[in-house]
Design a protein around this motif. Structure first.
Motif, short mmCIF file in Angstrom:
data_model
loop_
_atom_site.label_atom_id
_atom_site.label_comp_id
_atom_site.label_asym_id
_atom_site.label_seq_id
_atom_site.Cartn_x
_atom_site.Cartn_y
_atom_site.Cartn_z
N TYR A 62 0.84 -1.20 0.00
CA TYR A 62 0.00 0.00 0.00
C TYR A 62 0.87 1.24 0.00
O TYR A 62 1.62 1.47 0.95
N TYR A 63 0.78 2.01 -1.03
CA TYR A 63 1.57 3.22 -1.15
C TYR A 63 0.68 4.45 -1.05
O TYR A 63 -0.44 4.46 -1.53
N THR A 64 1.23 5.46 -0.42
CA THR A 64 0.58 6.75 -0.42
C THR A 64 1.68 7.79 -0.52
O THR A 64 2.77 7.59 0.00
N VAL A 65 1.43 8.87 -1.24
CA VAL A 65 2.48 9.89 -1.37
C VAL A 65 2.29 10.99 -0.34
O VAL A 65 3.09 11.91 -0.26
N THR A 66 1.22 10.89 0.43
CA THR A 66 1.01 11.87 1.49
C THR A 66 1.27 11.22 2.84
O THR A 66 1.65 10.05 2.89
N SER A 67 1.05 11.94 3.92
CA SER A 67 1.48 11.42 5.21
C SER A 67 0.56 10.30 5.73
O SER A 67 0.96 9.53 6.57
N GLY A 68 -0.63 10.20 5.23
CA GLY A 68 -1.50 9.13 5.72
C GLY A 68 -2.34 8.55 4.60
O GLY A 68 -2.12 8.86 3.43
N PHE A 69 -3.26 7.69 4.96
CA PHE A 69 -4.17 7.13 3.98
C PHE A 69 -5.49 7.88 4.10
O PHE A 69 -6.20 7.74 5.10
#
Lengths: 236, 203
Positions: A62-69
Protein backbone atom coordinates in the motif's frame (compact mmCIF):
# COMPACT_ATOMS: atom_id res chain seq x y z
CA UNK A 1 46.57 -19.57 20.26
CA UNK A 2 45.37 -17.82 17.20
CA UNK A 3 48.07 -15.58 15.90
CA UNK A 4 47.51 -13.17 13.09
CA UNK A 5 48.53 -15.53 10.34
CA UNK A 6 47.23 -18.75 11.73
CA UNK A 7 44.24 -20.40 10.07
CA UNK A 8 42.63 -19.65 6.73
CA UNK A 9 41.02 -16.32 5.70
CA UNK A 10 37.50 -17.75 5.64
CA UNK A 11 35.93 -14.44 6.66
CA UNK A 12 37.09 -12.73 3.49
CA UNK A 13 35.88 -15.65 1.37
CA UNK A 14 32.45 -15.61 3.02
CA UNK A 15 32.12 -11.85 2.43
CA UNK A 16 33.21 -12.14 -1.21
CA UNK A 17 30.94 -15.17 -1.72
CA UNK A 18 27.94 -13.24 -0.38
CA UNK A 19 28.77 -10.27 -2.60
CA UNK A 20 28.80 -12.68 -5.55
CA UNK A 21 25.49 -14.18 -4.47
CA UNK A 22 24.02 -10.70 -4.09
CA UNK A 23 25.23 -9.71 -7.55
CA UNK A 24 23.81 -12.91 -9.03
CA UNK A 25 20.44 -12.27 -7.37
CA UNK A 26 20.37 -8.73 -8.80
CA UNK A 27 21.29 -10.04 -12.26
CA UNK A 28 18.71 -12.83 -12.09
CA UNK A 29 16.08 -10.50 -10.57
CA UNK A 30 13.29 -10.94 -13.12
CA UNK A 31 13.52 -14.75 -12.95
CA UNK A 32 13.87 -14.87 -9.17
CA UNK A 33 10.91 -12.56 -8.78
CA UNK A 34 8.75 -14.56 -11.20
CA UNK A 35 9.62 -17.78 -9.36
CA UNK A 36 8.85 -16.21 -5.96
CA UNK A 37 5.59 -14.89 -7.39
CA UNK A 38 4.61 -18.43 -8.42
CA UNK A 39 5.56 -19.81 -5.01
CA UNK A 40 3.65 -17.14 -3.09
CA UNK A 41 0.68 -17.44 -5.45
CA UNK A 42 0.52 -21.16 -4.73
CA UNK A 43 0.99 -20.62 -0.99
CA UNK A 44 -1.48 -17.78 -0.55
CA UNK A 45 -4.28 -20.00 -1.87
CA UNK A 46 -3.90 -22.09 1.31
CA UNK A 47 -2.83 -19.39 3.73
CA UNK A 48 -5.44 -18.05 6.16
CA UNK A 49 -2.76 -16.11 8.10
CA UNK A 50 -1.78 -13.86 5.20
CA UNK A 51 1.89 -14.40 6.09
CA UNK A 52 2.65 -15.50 2.53
CA UNK A 53 2.14 -11.86 1.51
CA UNK A 54 5.52 -11.18 3.18
CA UNK A 55 7.29 -13.20 0.47
CA UNK A 56 9.20 -10.67 -1.62
CA UNK A 57 7.37 -9.51 -4.73
CA UNK A 58 4.01 -10.89 -3.73
CA UNK A 59 0.70 -9.44 -2.62
CA UNK A 60 -0.51 -5.88 -2.37
CA UNK A 61 1.76 -3.17 -1.03
CA UNK A 62 0.00 0.00 0.00
CA UNK A 63 1.57 3.22 -1.15
CA UNK A 64 0.58 6.75 -0.42
CA UNK A 65 2.48 9.89 -1.37
CA UNK A 66 1.01 11.87 1.49
CA UNK A 67 1.48 11.42 5.21
CA UNK A 68 -1.50 9.13 5.72
CA UNK A 69 -4.17 7.13 3.98
CA UNK A 70 -7.05 9.50 3.24
CA UNK A 71 -10.64 8.32 3.22
CA UNK A 72 -14.03 9.62 2.26
CA UNK A 73 -16.94 7.39 3.15
CA UNK A 74 -19.21 6.39 0.24
CA UNK A 75 -22.06 8.51 1.65
CA UNK A 76 -20.22 11.81 1.21
CA UNK A 77 -17.99 10.81 -1.70
CA UNK A 78 -18.34 12.80 -4.94
CA UNK A 79 -16.60 12.31 -8.28
CA UNK A 80 -16.33 15.36 -10.53
CA UNK A 81 -16.06 15.12 -14.32
CA UNK A 82 -14.90 18.58 -15.39
CA UNK A 83 -12.69 20.50 -17.77
CA UNK A 84 -13.53 21.02 -21.40
CA UNK A 85 -16.79 19.10 -21.43
CA UNK A 86 -20.32 20.03 -22.49
CA UNK A 87 -21.90 19.21 -19.11
CA UNK A 88 -19.89 18.89 -15.92
CA UNK A 89 -20.92 15.92 -13.81
CA UNK A 90 -20.87 15.31 -10.07
CA UNK A 91 -21.38 11.65 -9.35
CA UNK A 92 -22.17 9.82 -6.13
CA UNK A 93 -21.35 6.16 -5.56
CA UNK A 94 -25.02 5.40 -6.26
CA UNK A 95 -24.79 7.27 -9.59
CA UNK A 96 -21.83 5.06 -10.52
CA UNK A 97 -23.77 1.95 -9.58
CA UNK A 98 -26.60 3.08 -11.85
CA UNK A 99 -24.41 3.33 -14.96
CA UNK A 100 -23.59 0.42 -17.32
CA UNK A 101 -21.18 -1.80 -15.39
CA UNK A 102 -18.10 -3.66 -16.58
CA UNK A 103 -16.12 -6.45 -14.95
CA UNK A 104 -12.47 -7.08 -15.59
CA UNK A 105 -10.01 -9.67 -14.20
CA UNK A 106 -6.35 -8.79 -14.67
CA UNK A 107 -3.00 -9.11 -12.93
CA UNK A 108 -2.02 -5.90 -11.15
CA UNK A 109 1.63 -5.01 -11.68
CA UNK A 110 3.57 -2.39 -9.76
CA UNK A 111 6.56 -0.68 -11.29
CA UNK A 112 8.57 -1.63 -8.17
CA UNK A 113 8.16 -5.32 -8.97
CA UNK A 114 5.24 -6.78 -7.04
CA UNK A 115 2.37 -8.33 -8.93
CA UNK A 116 -1.01 -9.53 -7.74
CA UNK A 117 -2.44 -12.19 -10.02
CA UNK A 118 -6.05 -12.25 -11.20
CA UNK A 119 -7.60 -9.24 -9.45
CA UNK A 120 -11.35 -8.89 -10.06
CA UNK A 121 -12.43 -5.30 -10.66
CA UNK A 122 -15.89 -3.91 -11.29
CA UNK A 123 -16.96 -0.43 -12.27
CA UNK A 124 -17.81 1.88 -15.14
CA UNK A 125 -15.76 2.41 -18.28
CA UNK A 126 -14.09 5.80 -18.24
CA UNK A 127 -15.28 6.25 -21.85
CA UNK A 128 -18.87 6.02 -20.62
CA UNK A 129 -18.33 8.92 -18.20
CA UNK A 130 -16.55 10.97 -20.87
CA UNK A 131 -19.43 10.38 -23.29
CA UNK A 132 -22.02 11.41 -20.69
CA UNK A 133 -20.11 14.62 -20.02
CA UNK A 134 -19.51 15.24 -23.73
CA UNK A 135 -15.87 15.90 -24.63
CA UNK A 136 -15.51 19.18 -26.54
CA UNK A 137 -13.65 19.21 -29.86
CA UNK A 138 -9.88 19.65 -29.87
CA UNK A 139 -9.19 17.91 -26.56
CA UNK A 140 -6.19 15.60 -26.20
CA UNK A 141 -5.94 14.36 -22.64
CA UNK A 142 -7.59 13.52 -19.35
CA UNK A 143 -6.20 14.48 -15.98
CA UNK A 144 -7.03 12.67 -12.75
CA UNK A 145 -6.86 14.12 -9.27
CA UNK A 146 -6.80 12.27 -5.98
CA UNK A 147 -8.57 13.63 -2.93
CA UNK A 148 -5.35 12.99 -1.02
CA UNK A 149 -4.57 16.52 -2.23
CA UNK A 150 -1.27 15.65 -3.93
CA UNK A 151 -1.52 12.79 -6.39
CA UNK A 152 -2.36 13.34 -10.02
CA UNK A 153 -2.26 11.21 -13.13
CA UNK A 154 -3.04 11.67 -16.80
CA UNK A 155 -3.79 9.73 -19.98
CA UNK A 156 -4.17 10.69 -23.60
CA UNK A 157 -7.79 10.82 -24.69
CA UNK A 158 -7.25 7.71 -26.84
CA UNK A 159 -5.84 5.78 -23.86
CA UNK A 160 -8.68 7.01 -21.65
CA UNK A 161 -11.24 5.64 -24.11
CA UNK A 162 -9.84 2.07 -24.05
CA UNK A 163 -12.27 -0.54 -22.79
CA UNK A 164 -9.78 -1.72 -20.14
CA UNK A 165 -9.68 1.69 -18.45
CA UNK A 166 -12.33 1.81 -15.74
CA UNK A 167 -13.53 3.88 -12.82
CA UNK A 168 -13.91 1.10 -10.25
CA UNK A 169 -15.69 0.79 -6.92
CA UNK A 170 -15.46 -2.99 -6.40
CA UNK A 171 -12.36 -5.13 -5.82
CA UNK A 172 -12.60 -8.92 -5.58
CA UNK A 173 -16.35 -8.65 -5.00
CA UNK A 174 -16.12 -6.11 -2.16
CA UNK A 175 -16.41 -2.31 -2.01
CA UNK A 176 -12.93 -0.82 -2.39
CA UNK A 177 -11.53 0.07 1.04
CA UNK A 178 -9.31 2.87 2.19
CA UNK A 179 -5.95 1.18 1.58
CA UNK A 180 -6.84 0.32 -2.00
CA UNK A 181 -7.93 3.87 -2.81
CA UNK A 182 -11.65 3.61 -2.16
CA UNK A 183 -14.44 4.22 -2.37
CA UNK A 184 -13.66 4.95 -6.03
CA UNK A 185 -10.40 4.73 -7.94
CA UNK A 186 -9.14 4.53 -11.47
CA UNK A 187 -7.99 1.26 -13.05
CA UNK A 188 -5.72 1.49 -16.09
CA UNK A 189 -5.39 -2.27 -16.53
CA UNK A 190 -2.66 -2.43 -19.21
CA UNK A 191 -0.35 0.01 -17.42
CA UNK A 192 1.76 -0.01 -14.24
CA UNK A 193 -0.08 0.60 -10.99
CA UNK A 194 0.91 4.25 -10.60
CA UNK A 195 -1.44 5.13 -13.49
CA UNK A 196 -4.41 3.74 -11.54
CA UNK A 197 -4.99 6.84 -9.43
CA UNK A 198 -6.32 5.97 -5.98
CA UNK A 199 -8.88 8.00 -3.99
CA UNK A 200 -10.11 9.50 -7.26
CA UNK A 201 -11.88 12.83 -6.88
CA UNK A 202 -11.81 14.50 -10.29
CA UNK A 203 -11.59 13.63 -13.96
CA UNK A 204 -10.70 16.64 -16.05
CA UNK A 205 -10.66 16.81 -19.84
CA UNK A 206 -7.73 18.96 -21.00
CA UNK A 207 -6.40 20.32 -24.24
CA UNK A 208 -2.82 19.29 -23.47
CA UNK A 209 -1.39 16.35 -21.57
CA UNK A 210 -0.11 17.31 -18.14
CA UNK A 211 2.40 14.88 -16.57
CA UNK A 212 1.19 13.25 -13.35
CA UNK A 213 2.87 12.98 -9.95
CA UNK A 214 5.34 10.17 -10.69
CA UNK A 215 5.94 11.32 -14.25
CA UNK A 216 7.46 14.47 -12.75
CA UNK A 217 9.95 12.17 -11.01
CA UNK A 218 10.89 10.59 -14.33
CA UNK A 219 8.49 7.65 -14.65
CA UNK A 220 7.12 7.00 -18.12
CA UNK A 221 3.91 8.70 -19.24
CA UNK A 222 2.97 5.73 -21.42
CA UNK A 223 3.38 3.14 -18.70
CA UNK A 224 2.52 -0.06 -20.60
CA UNK A 225 3.34 -3.08 -18.45
CA UNK A 226 6.45 -4.76 -19.88
CA UNK A 227 7.17 -2.01 -22.40
CA UNK A 228 8.11 0.97 -20.27
CA UNK A 229 10.18 2.10 -17.29
CA UNK A 230 12.97 -0.26 -18.38
CA UNK A 231 11.01 -3.32 -17.28
CA UNK A 232 10.12 -6.54 -19.05
CA UNK A 233 7.19 -7.91 -17.04
CA UNK A 234 4.56 -10.01 -18.77
CA UNK A 235 1.81 -7.66 -20.05
CA UNK A 236 -1.34 -7.39 -17.94
CA UNK B 1 50.19 -9.57 41.35
CA UNK B 2 46.73 -10.94 42.14
CA UNK B 3 44.69 -12.40 39.33
CA UNK B 4 42.19 -9.76 38.12
CA UNK B 5 38.45 -10.51 38.19
CA UNK B 6 37.94 -8.90 34.83
CA UNK B 7 39.93 -8.90 31.60
CA UNK B 8 39.98 -6.06 29.04
CA UNK B 9 38.07 -7.34 26.00
CA UNK B 10 36.77 -4.44 23.89
CA UNK B 11 38.28 -1.00 23.40
CA UNK B 12 36.10 2.13 23.79
CA UNK B 13 36.18 2.63 20.02
CA UNK B 14 34.87 -0.90 19.39
CA UNK B 15 32.07 -0.41 21.89
CA UNK B 16 31.07 2.86 20.27
CA UNK B 17 31.10 1.25 16.81
CA UNK B 18 28.94 -1.59 18.09
CA UNK B 19 26.49 0.72 19.84
CA UNK B 20 26.03 3.14 16.96
CA UNK B 21 25.71 0.33 14.41
CA UNK B 22 23.11 -1.34 16.63
CA UNK B 23 21.08 1.89 16.79
CA UNK B 24 21.24 2.31 13.01
CA UNK B 25 20.24 -1.33 12.42
CA UNK B 26 17.35 -0.86 14.84
CA UNK B 27 16.12 2.19 12.91
CA UNK B 28 16.55 0.31 9.62
CA UNK B 29 14.62 -2.72 10.90
CA UNK B 30 11.71 -0.65 12.27
CA UNK B 31 11.41 1.69 9.29
CA UNK B 32 11.97 -1.21 6.89
CA UNK B 33 9.13 -3.14 8.53
CA UNK B 34 6.87 -0.09 8.28
CA UNK B 35 7.63 0.11 4.57
CA UNK B 36 7.45 -3.60 3.80
CA UNK B 37 4.74 -5.20 5.96
CA UNK B 38 1.38 -4.10 4.50
CA UNK B 39 -0.51 -3.99 7.80
CA UNK B 40 2.28 -1.98 9.48
CA UNK B 41 2.46 0.35 6.48
CA UNK B 42 -1.26 1.05 6.90
CA UNK B 43 -0.88 1.58 10.63
CA UNK B 44 2.13 3.91 10.42
CA UNK B 45 1.44 5.73 7.15
CA UNK B 46 3.75 8.73 6.59
CA UNK B 47 5.57 6.76 3.93
CA UNK B 48 7.79 9.61 2.71
CA UNK B 49 9.04 10.34 6.24
CA UNK B 50 9.62 6.66 7.05
CA UNK B 51 11.37 6.22 3.71
CA UNK B 52 13.64 9.19 4.36
CA UNK B 53 14.58 7.84 7.80
CA UNK B 54 15.35 4.43 6.28
CA UNK B 55 17.53 5.98 3.58
CA UNK B 56 19.46 8.22 5.99
CA UNK B 57 20.08 5.36 8.46
CA UNK B 58 21.15 3.13 5.56
CA UNK B 59 23.60 5.68 4.19
CA UNK B 60 25.04 6.17 7.69
CA UNK B 61 25.33 2.43 8.36
CA UNK B 62 28.94 1.95 7.19
CA UNK B 63 30.17 5.17 8.85
CA UNK B 64 30.88 3.79 12.37
CA UNK B 65 32.69 0.73 11.02
CA UNK B 66 34.74 2.75 8.53
CA UNK B 67 35.64 5.30 11.20
CA UNK B 68 36.62 2.45 13.54
CA UNK B 69 38.78 0.83 10.89
CA UNK B 70 40.49 4.12 10.17
CA UNK B 71 41.02 5.20 13.77
CA UNK B 72 41.18 2.15 16.00
CA UNK B 73 44.08 -0.30 16.02
CA UNK B 74 42.28 -2.69 18.44
CA UNK B 75 39.33 -2.88 16.03
CA UNK B 76 41.63 -3.66 13.12
CA UNK B 77 43.38 -6.34 15.20
CA UNK B 78 40.05 -7.97 16.11
CA UNK B 79 39.00 -7.91 12.45
CA UNK B 80 42.18 -9.79 11.55
CA UNK B 81 41.31 -12.42 14.18
CA UNK B 82 37.72 -12.69 12.93
CA UNK B 83 38.91 -13.22 9.37
CA UNK B 84 40.89 -16.39 10.11
CA UNK B 85 39.36 -19.77 10.96
CA UNK B 86 41.79 -22.07 12.80
CA UNK B 87 41.57 -25.86 13.19
CA UNK B 88 40.33 -25.19 16.75
CA UNK B 89 37.49 -23.06 15.35
CA UNK B 90 36.34 -25.83 13.00
CA UNK B 91 36.49 -28.38 15.84
CA UNK B 92 34.52 -25.98 18.06
CA UNK B 93 31.84 -25.72 15.37
CA UNK B 94 31.61 -29.48 14.79
CA UNK B 95 31.46 -30.69 18.40
CA UNK B 96 28.19 -30.82 20.25
CA UNK B 97 30.02 -30.45 23.59
CA UNK B 98 31.84 -27.35 22.31
CA UNK B 99 31.13 -25.28 25.43
CA UNK B 100 32.53 -27.88 27.84
CA UNK B 101 35.22 -29.53 25.70
CA UNK B 102 37.94 -27.11 26.88
CA UNK B 103 39.12 -26.43 23.33
CA UNK B 104 41.84 -23.76 23.11
CA UNK B 105 39.45 -21.15 21.68
CA UNK B 106 40.99 -17.71 21.05
CA UNK B 107 39.37 -14.27 21.39
CA UNK B 108 36.53 -15.31 19.06
CA UNK B 109 35.05 -18.74 18.51
CA UNK B 110 34.26 -20.26 15.10
CA UNK B 111 30.60 -19.29 15.31
CA UNK B 112 31.40 -15.65 16.02
CA UNK B 113 33.88 -15.59 13.14
CA UNK B 114 31.50 -17.07 10.57
CA UNK B 115 28.55 -14.99 11.78
CA UNK B 116 30.51 -11.74 11.60
CA UNK B 117 31.59 -12.55 8.04
CA UNK B 118 28.01 -13.35 7.01
CA UNK B 119 26.73 -10.13 8.63
CA UNK B 120 29.45 -8.09 6.90
CA UNK B 121 28.74 -9.65 3.49
CA UNK B 122 24.98 -9.32 3.87
CA UNK B 123 25.36 -5.73 5.06
CA UNK B 124 27.40 -4.86 1.97
CA UNK B 125 24.80 -6.47 -0.32
CA UNK B 126 22.01 -4.53 1.43
CA UNK B 127 24.00 -1.28 1.17
CA UNK B 128 24.73 -1.83 -2.53
CA UNK B 129 21.20 -2.83 -3.50
CA UNK B 130 19.89 0.02 -1.36
CA UNK B 131 21.97 2.46 -3.41
CA UNK B 132 20.54 0.96 -6.62
CA UNK B 133 17.01 1.42 -5.27
CA UNK B 134 17.79 5.06 -4.49
CA UNK B 135 18.62 5.82 -8.11
CA UNK B 136 15.82 8.04 -9.41
CA UNK B 137 13.73 6.73 -12.27
CA UNK B 138 15.32 9.08 -14.78
CA UNK B 139 18.70 7.39 -14.23
CA UNK B 140 18.49 4.59 -16.74
CA UNK B 141 19.51 1.34 -15.10
CA UNK B 142 19.53 -1.82 -17.28
CA UNK B 143 16.34 -3.80 -17.65
CA UNK B 144 15.62 -5.95 -14.64
CA UNK B 145 18.39 -4.58 -12.41
CA UNK B 146 15.97 -2.45 -10.40
CA UNK B 147 13.75 -5.50 -9.98
CA UNK B 148 16.79 -7.62 -9.07
CA UNK B 149 17.93 -5.05 -6.50
CA UNK B 150 14.46 -5.04 -4.94
CA UNK B 151 14.32 -8.80 -4.64
CA UNK B 152 17.94 -9.10 -3.41
CA UNK B 153 17.33 -6.36 -0.81
CA UNK B 154 14.24 -8.25 0.41
CA UNK B 155 15.86 -11.72 0.47
CA UNK B 156 19.10 -10.64 2.15
CA UNK B 157 17.07 -8.74 4.74
CA UNK B 158 15.28 -11.97 5.63
CA UNK B 159 18.66 -13.74 5.93
CA UNK B 160 20.06 -10.97 8.11
CA UNK B 161 16.99 -11.00 10.37
CA UNK B 162 17.57 -14.72 11.07
CA UNK B 163 21.20 -14.08 12.01
CA UNK B 164 20.33 -11.01 14.10
CA UNK B 165 17.69 -13.03 15.95
CA UNK B 166 20.42 -15.55 16.77
CA UNK B 167 22.77 -12.71 17.77
CA UNK B 168 20.22 -11.26 20.19
CA UNK B 169 19.32 -14.70 21.54
CA UNK B 170 22.97 -15.53 22.29
CA UNK B 171 23.48 -12.12 23.89
CA UNK B 172 20.47 -12.83 26.09
CA UNK B 173 21.97 -16.20 27.03
CA UNK B 174 25.41 -14.74 27.78
CA UNK B 175 25.10 -11.76 30.16
CA UNK B 176 28.90 -11.73 30.59
CA UNK B 177 29.29 -11.03 26.87
CA UNK B 178 26.74 -8.20 27.12
CA UNK B 179 28.66 -6.74 30.07
CA UNK B 180 31.86 -6.92 28.01
CA UNK B 181 30.32 -4.77 25.29
CA UNK B 182 28.90 -2.37 27.87
CA UNK B 183 32.02 -1.95 30.03
CA UNK B 184 34.83 -3.25 27.84
CA UNK B 185 35.74 -5.79 30.56
CA UNK B 186 34.79 -9.44 30.68
CA UNK B 187 34.44 -11.70 33.69
CA UNK B 188 37.69 -13.69 33.96
CA UNK B 189 36.12 -17.04 34.78
CA UNK B 190 33.74 -16.69 31.87
CA UNK B 191 36.65 -15.85 29.55
CA UNK B 192 38.67 -18.82 30.81
CA UNK B 193 35.69 -21.07 30.10
CA UNK B 194 34.70 -19.72 26.67
CA UNK B 195 37.96 -18.26 25.32
CA UNK B 196 40.75 -20.04 27.28
CA UNK B 197 43.56 -19.44 24.79
CA UNK B 198 42.76 -15.72 24.71
CA UNK B 199 42.33 -15.45 28.50
CA UNK B 200 45.72 -17.01 29.17
CA UNK B 201 47.27 -14.62 26.64
CA UNK B 202 45.72 -11.49 28.14
CA UNK B 203 46.35 -12.34 31.74
Amino acid sequence: MDGEHEGTPIGRRVVLGLLGLGGATVAAGPWVSRWLGDVSGALSAHDPTGLSSLIPGSGWRYYTVTSGFPYRPPATYRLAVTGNVDHELTLTTDDLRGLPRTRLTRDFQCVTGWRVPGVHWEGVRLATLLDRAGVQPGQAAVRFTSYDGTYTESLTLAQARRDDVLVVDTLDGKPIGRAHGGPVRLLVAPMYGYKSCKWLSAIEVTERLEPGYWEQFGYDQNAWVGRSNGRNDAPT
Amino acid sequence: MPRPDRLPRFSPAERRVHRSTAVLVGVLALTGAALYVPSLALLVGRRTTVEAAHVVAGLLLPVPTLAGLALSAPLRADLRLLNRMTTTDWRWLRRRDRRTARLPVGKFNGGQKLASAVVAGTGLVLFGTGLLLLAPARVSIPVGVRQGATIAHDLFTFGLLVILAGHVWLAYRHPEARAALRTGLVDREYAEREHPAWASQVW
